[in-house]
Motif scaffolding. Sequence first.
Motif, PDB file in Angstrom:
ATOM      1  N   ASP A 163       0.739   4.278  -0.675  1.00  0.00           N
ATOM      2  CA  ASP A 163       0.301   5.585  -0.174  1.00  0.00           C
ATOM      3  C   ASP A 163       0.013   5.574   1.324  1.00  0.00           C
ATOM      4  N   SER A 164       0.171   4.423   1.963  1.00  0.00           N
ATOM      5  CA  SER A 164      -0.172   4.317   3.380  1.00  0.00           C
ATOM      6  C   SER A 164       1.065   4.511   4.265  1.00  0.00           C
ATOM      7  N   ASP A 165       0.835   4.715   5.575  1.00  0.00           N
ATOM      8  CA  ASP A 165       1.952   4.847   6.511  1.00  0.00           C
ATOM      9  C   ASP A 165       2.689   3.524   6.693  1.00  0.00           C
ATOM     10  N   THR A 166       1.984   2.436   6.442  1.00  0.00           N
ATOM     11  CA  THR A 166       2.620   1.112   6.511  1.00  0.00           C
ATOM     12  C   THR A 166       2.483   0.449   5.139  1.00  0.00           C
ATOM     13  N   PRO A 167       3.389   0.845   4.212  1.00  0.00           N
ATOM     14  CA  PRO A 167       3.246   0.359   2.831  1.00  0.00           C
ATOM     15  C   PRO A 167       3.368  -1.161   2.718  1.00  0.00           C
ATOM     16  N   ARG A 202       0.859  -1.188   0.000  1.00  0.00           N
ATOM     17  CA  ARG A 202       0.000   0.000   0.000  1.00  0.00           C
ATOM     18  C   ARG A 202       0.896   1.239   0.000  1.00  0.00           C
TER      19      ARG A 202
END
Lengths: 340, 245
Positions: free
Chosen positions: B205-209, B203
Motif C-alpha cells: 500500500d506504500s509508494d515504495t512497495p 509494503r
Amino acid sequence: MSTLTVLSIGPGVTVQDMGRSGTLAYGLSRGGAMDRLALAEGAALLGQSADLAVLEMAGMGGRFEAGRDLRIALTGATMRATIDGAKLAWGASHLLPRGAILDIGPVTAGAYGYLHVGGGIDLPQILGARSTHLAAGLGKVLATGDQLPLGTDTGGDTGLHLPQSDRFNGGTIRVVPSLQTDLFPQDQRDRFTATRFSRDTRANRMGVRLASEGEGFSVSGGLSVVSELIVPGDIQVTGDGAPFVLMAESQTTGGYPRIGTVLPCDLPRVAQAPAGATLDFRFVTMDEALEAERRFRAEIKALPTQIKPLVRNPHDIRDLLSYQLISGVTTGYDPEGDMT
Amino acid sequence: MTDDPTFPRIRSAGTDGLLVSFGERLSEPANRAALAFRAAVDRAGWAGVEETSTSLVSTYLRFDPLGPGADSIRPQLETLLAEKTWTDADLPQGRRFFRIPTVYGTDRAPQLAEAAEVAGLSVEQAIDSISNARVRVTTIGFAPGQPYLGELPEVWDIPRQSALTPTVPMGALVVAIRQLVLFSVTTPTGWRHIGQTAFRLFRPDSDTPFVLRPGDEAQFIPTAPDQLANMDTDPDGGATSEVIR
C-alpha cells in the motif's frame, strides 16, 4: 455501484485475472489464474476481454447474489451449480437475475472452477492487476459477506455453451529441458519420463507435488547449487526427491534443481489434475514446444466459433420459464437459441 | 572470479525466456555484471522483450515466443555482451546501508544452534560471525521485496536442508551457502532460520512497495526478544538506514 454478494463460500475462492507483468525483478511472481484457458473460455462465452477479473474456486464454490441482472459464465473444473434451485449447465453462460441465488457446490471433475461475470469483478488494481496473490499477501481468500464490485457489462447473449477442452484427468505433460536438467544423470531423466506420478494432495497455487512409488530423484550437490530464476512450470526436486511443478504463485528464484519446464499450454492440465490423478512427462524439443504454443493460441482464437446455444431438457426449461414469469426476465434461456 | 571461458552463457529458460549467466557460483563480479547487463538491456529497448530481471549471477529476459522471440533476441544479446567486460561493471548508484535489529536464536529463530553446528561453530561464535558481517543485497527474489544477502565468511558455506521447513514467519533471517535471506512473507523454506527481525520488506500500500534494492548493504544487530516485540508496529522494525557515499 452494483455488487456480487458472497452469501457463503468455500475455503479457496479468490479473485483472479492474467496476473502481473514487470514485478519479477522485485521478487513478485506473475500469479493470476491457475487455468488460463478457463479465462479464455469464459471471455469467449461472454464476448468480453480475457483480462477481466473472475472468481477462481478451488474444489468448492459458494452462494452468491447479484445486485443487478448479471450475465455469468461457468468454466474450468465442473461443479454442481444452480440458480434458485434450477440446475445449470457447466461450460456455459447464464443470466443471473437480480436477487436470485447462484449456488455453486463441489467439483465433480478437475480442481479449479471459474465464475465469470459480465464486466468483470471491478476491484482496484494493485501493482498492475486485480488478482489475489496469496503467497505474497496481496488480497485474500473470499469470506462470507464480501461485496464484490461489478464492472460495466457491454452486454450480450447468455444461454450459450462452449465444449470444454478435456484437461481434468491428468495425462501426459510435455516439458522442455530446464536450466538444470543437465545436472540430473541420464538414468534419472529416463526414470522421470518413465514414471507414472500421481498428483499429491499437497497442491496449491504455488505448486503441485507429484507422488510416485519407488525412489525419489536427486542430483549430486543439489542442495548447494546457486539460486536461480524460476519460471512457472519449472519442475523442482527438493531434498525429499519428489518433483514439484511450480505454478502461478511460485517463488521467483530458487536453489533446488529443476528437472524440466512444463509447456505453458500444458499447465492447465497440471492445474486441473485432481488429487490422485495420474500424470506423466515427455520431453519435447523447443521447436515442438513452439508449435504446440502456436496450436494452443489458434484454438483459443477459435473458441468463439465453438459456441453453440444450450440444449436443455424439458424439465429444466419448465422450471426456468416459470421463474421468468415471476421475475419478468424474458431473455437468456430461450431453448431455440434466439437470445435477443 | 576465474576467467571461465564458458561464461557469459546464454540459455533458454522455459519456452519464453533467455537467461544470460555470468558465473557458475555467486561471486561479486558476476553479480555486478548481471545487474549492469540488465540495465543495458532495459536501455536498449529491443522489440519483443516483455520483462527483465536479475537473479544472483544472471540477467533474464521474457518475450512472446511467437513474436520476435529467441531467434531475434539472442544475436542482440551476443552483440551487447561483446561490447565490454561486464564483470568489471560498477555497482548501481544510490545504494544504502541498513542496520536491522535481530533476535538470534531463542524460540523466535529455532534453528540457530543447528546451523552453527553444521558450520562447526559454537552458538556464540555464530552470532558474532553473522552480526558482524556487513552483507550486500545481491538480488531481490523468491518472494516480493525479499533480498539475498552475501557473501558471508567461508565457514557459512553450508547446504540447504534436505526437507523444507513448512513455514518461517515474515522477517525471518535464514542462512545457507554463504548467504542470508531476509523473508518478506510467511513461507516454506529449505534454509535454516537463525534470526528474527520486525523489518517489513514488502509494503503493497506504500509508494515504495519494495524497500530494498540490489546493491544496498545491511548488518543484523543483535537485539533482545522483548525489544524486538516493541518494534512490531514499526514497518522498519527499528532499522536505520544511511546513504552509502
